[in-house]
Design a protein around this motif. Structure first.
Motif, PDB file in Angstrom:
ATOM      1  N   GLU A 173       0.837  -1.203   0.000  1.00  0.00           N
ATOM      2  CA  GLU A 173       0.000   0.000   0.000  1.00  0.00           C
ATOM      3  C   GLU A 173       0.870   1.251   0.000  1.00  0.00           C
ATOM      4  N   VAL A 174       2.010   1.206   0.707  1.00  0.00           N
ATOM      5  CA  VAL A 174       2.955   2.331   0.692  1.00  0.00           C
ATOM      6  C   VAL A 174       3.436   2.581  -0.733  1.00  0.00           C
ATOM      7  N   PHE A 175       3.795   1.512  -1.432  1.00  0.00           N
ATOM      8  CA  PHE A 175       4.252   1.642  -2.821  1.00  0.00           C
ATOM      9  C   PHE A 175       3.128   2.148  -3.725  1.00  0.00           C
ATOM     10  N   PRO A 185       7.577   8.121  -1.006  1.00  0.00           N
ATOM     11  CA  PRO A 185       6.885   7.107  -0.205  1.00  0.00           C
ATOM     12  C   PRO A 185       7.060   7.358   1.281  1.00  0.00           C
ATOM     13  N   ASN A 186       6.098   6.894   2.069  1.00  0.00           N
ATOM     14  CA  ASN A 186       6.210   6.989   3.520  1.00  0.00           C
ATOM     15  C   ASN A 186       7.429   6.199   3.995  1.00  0.00           C
ATOM     16  N   ILE A 187       8.143   6.767   4.950  1.00  0.00           N
ATOM     17  CA  ILE A 187       9.342   6.106   5.461  1.00  0.00           C
ATOM     18  C   ILE A 187       8.961   4.930   6.348  1.00  0.00           C
ATOM     19  N   SER A 188       9.909   4.020   6.538  1.00  0.00           N
ATOM     20  CA  SER A 188       9.674   2.863   7.395  1.00  0.00           C
ATOM     21  C   SER A 188       9.565   3.288   8.855  1.00  0.00           C
ATOM     22  N   VAL A 293      15.096  15.376   2.703  1.00  0.00           N
ATOM     23  CA  VAL A 293      14.571  14.039   2.409  1.00  0.00           C
ATOM     24  C   VAL A 293      14.288  13.320   3.728  1.00  0.00           C
ATOM     25  N   ALA A 294      13.030  12.961   3.954  1.00  0.00           N
ATOM     26  CA  ALA A 294      12.667  12.246   5.176  1.00  0.00           C
ATOM     27  C   ALA A 294      13.285  10.848   5.163  1.00  0.00           C
TER      28      ALA A 294
END
Length: 565
Positions: A173-175, A185-188, A293-294
């Motif tokens: 879903e993140v991808f 994309p949301n970070i881990s 960059v997060a």
């Protein structure tokens, strides 16, 4: 998976692997399927191989050929890549989606042949379709041939250390969300060691990876960075680490108190248990240099516990790790890695017949179809490129199109030099440089060509370090530098004596790296940034290496069970 069960499995796993047994087998069965796993106080279904996370370890001897039957019992199309296995004349089972094969569809099976040649040490395997490698990965241990010693003293035991990233949400879903919105994309939510976040993260202490050592003994750490988007620093509190191999080729011993390792890289590292008996942390955290960059700034830990009678500390001390943006610390490690010429699989090429200079850039593209909701910079979508070409993934695989002469799938003529000349690493660059072209353009090489590639990082949109991986080959890394590559001056300082022989090279932020190899593995071979977001944005290309002039120098025919498109 329950906490109690996980602890039991971890004890069994650790006990079975902390030996020097090199038991190998010629056939493996990989069943790709969903399994429930709990991390960070939350349970979700993830894609696994044989229900294991990380997946099974493959053990072979140098020069072996083995077979892996892959059954896709999951809900996603998938491919598996054997990262660092050269697969001479056999790109058919190399794995990248739509490059050398179409994906294995749910309910289908594909037998993959792994042909090992000169690899010796630690490499790995992983999914190579969308972001499925977030949980589908495992180690490959390549032992020397029988009665052949290591070029370093025999360790007393081997320990797996595989770094990864964990998302609480479904990574697919993140991808998907990133692809649809065009944003980053949301970070881990956590980094992991052998699938575990470690003592510093919520609900994680009971399952932190631990291993016992005995004072005076030496341990072979088989280290892999399987993280999707993060170069890492790692270290062991109060201990030095000695690198003796990288990407399954031996290196001159390099002893440091920290190591820098990029996604895609694997290292053979010796840990000497020479401190007072106690508990010590092995810890890793991000090296990330992109301005604004997060990134996941958590620290993952494992515990090293000495045998003996002593009172362990209530909390071990953490090792000193470089700051997250310490480029000099990263360069100090990267540029001091040296090859071991007497064990090198090939000499450094000196008579270059094919020179390529390619920019590697983060870019943007206009929001498509008249939309105004894209979440890239200034309402754009993020993109990435090599020589200003953002790779367009074809509808059928390039290898099939090449072998069967199917027109319209790809174009040759990837530029040998940047299409625009500018101050690549300037602080301020014209916005007109932001937009690349989208093409499926490949490099075509004659068999036996001696190739030099200079990867030139740029500050277009924003600079950052890029780990570049080449399938089907290892290469000599002959030079690094900051700023713009100088064609007349920088080659004078190339290391042509003992450069490291790698399959993944870190190109420093707003700098360059130069590699050399000889094109003697015919077929279709992928080259891409191993930061997953950059690959999905188009920072990739393909080499087609032509056949040689005899049958044993030609691409092998395809296996009968190639997955259909």
């Amino acid at each position: 998976m329950s906490c109690t069960k996980n602890i039991f499995l971890q004890i069994l796993w650790c006990f079975s692997l902390i030996t020097l047994s090199s038991q190998t087998q010629s056939h493996y069965t990989f069943e790709v399927r969903e399994a429930q796993y709990t991390r960070l106080c939350s349970t979700k279904s993830i894609l696994t191989v044989n229900g294991n996370f990380p997946g099974p370890t493959i053990r072979v001897n140098r020069g072996d050929t083995i077979y892996v039957d892959v059954y896709n019992k999951g809900n996603y199309n998938i491919t598996l890549h054997w990262h660092g296995v050269k697969q001479p004349r056999n790109p058919w089972t190399d794995g990248p989606s739509y490059i050398t094969q179409c994906p294995i569809q749910p309910g289908m099976k594909f037998r993959q042949t792994l042909i090992f040649s000169f690899e010796e040490g630690t490499i790995w395997w992983h999914a190579h379709s969308e972001w499925l490698r977030a949980t589908v990965y495992g180690a490959i241990y390549v032992y020397p041939t029988k009665n052949t010693p290591y070029p370093f003293p025999q360790p007393d035991a081997e320990i797996p250390i595989t770094f990864g990233e964990w998302w609480i949400n479904d990574v697919n879903e993140v991808f998907r969300q990133s692809s649809e919105t065009g944003g980053a994309p949301n970070i881990s939510d956590a980094l992991t060691i052998n699938g575990q976040p470690g003592d510093l993260l919520p609900c994680s202490i009971p399952e932190t990876f631990k291993f016992n050592v005995e004072q005076g003994r030496t341990y072979h750490l088989r280290v892999i960075n399987a993280a999707l988007n993060l170069i890492l620093f790692f270290s062991v509190s109060q201990h030095n680490l000695t690198v003796v191999g990288s990407d399954a080729v031996y290196t001159r011993p390099l002893t440091r108190d920290y190591i820098c390792i990029s996604p895609g890289q694997a290292m053979d590292v010796l840990l000497h248990a020479n401190q007072e008996p106690g508990h010590y942390y092995l810890a890793a955290r991000a090296y990330s240099t992109g301005f604004g960059v997060a990134f996941d700034n958590t620290t993952t830990t494992a515990r090293i516990e000495y045998s003996g009678n002593y009172t362990p500390p209530s909390s071990p001390s953490l090792p000193n790790l470089p700051d997250f943006n310490d480029t000099q610390a990263a360069l100090d490690f990267i540029t001091n890695l040296r090859g071991l010429p007497e064990r090198s699989p090939s000499p450094v090429p000196t008579n270059i017949t094919t020179q390529i200079v390619t920019t590697i850039s983060v870019n943007t593209l206009p929001c498509p179809n008249g939309r105004n909701d894209c979440q890239g910079i200034n309402g754009t979508i993020f993109s990435a490129s090599m020589n200003n070409i953002s790779f367009q993934t074809p509808r059928i695989d390039i290898l099939k199109a090449y072998y069967y002469h199917i027109n319209g799938i790809y174009q040759s003529g990837f530029p040998r030099f940047p299409p625009f000349t500018f101050n690549y690493t300037a602080d301020i660059l014209p916005i007109t440089l932001n937009t690349p072209t989208k093409e499926t353009r490949v490099n075509v090489l004659n068999y036996g060509a001696t190739v030099e590639i200079v990867f030139q990082g740029t500050n277009v949109v924003g600079g950052i370090d890029h780990p570049i991986h080449l399938h089907g080959y290892s290469f000599h890394v002959v030079g690094y530098g900051l700023g713009n590559f100088n064609q007349s001056q920088d080659p004078l300082n190339f290391n042509l004596v003992d450069p490291p022989y790698l399959n993944t090279v870190i190109v420093p932020i707003n700098g360059w790296a130069a590699i050399r190899f000889v094109a003697v593995n015919p077929g279709v071979w992928f080259m891409h940034c191993h930061l997953e977001r950059h690959q999905s944005w188009g920072m990739q290309t393909v080499f087609i290496v032509k056949n040689g002039n005899s049958s044993n120098l030609m691409l092998s025919p395809p296996p009968p069970d190639m997955p259909p498109c």
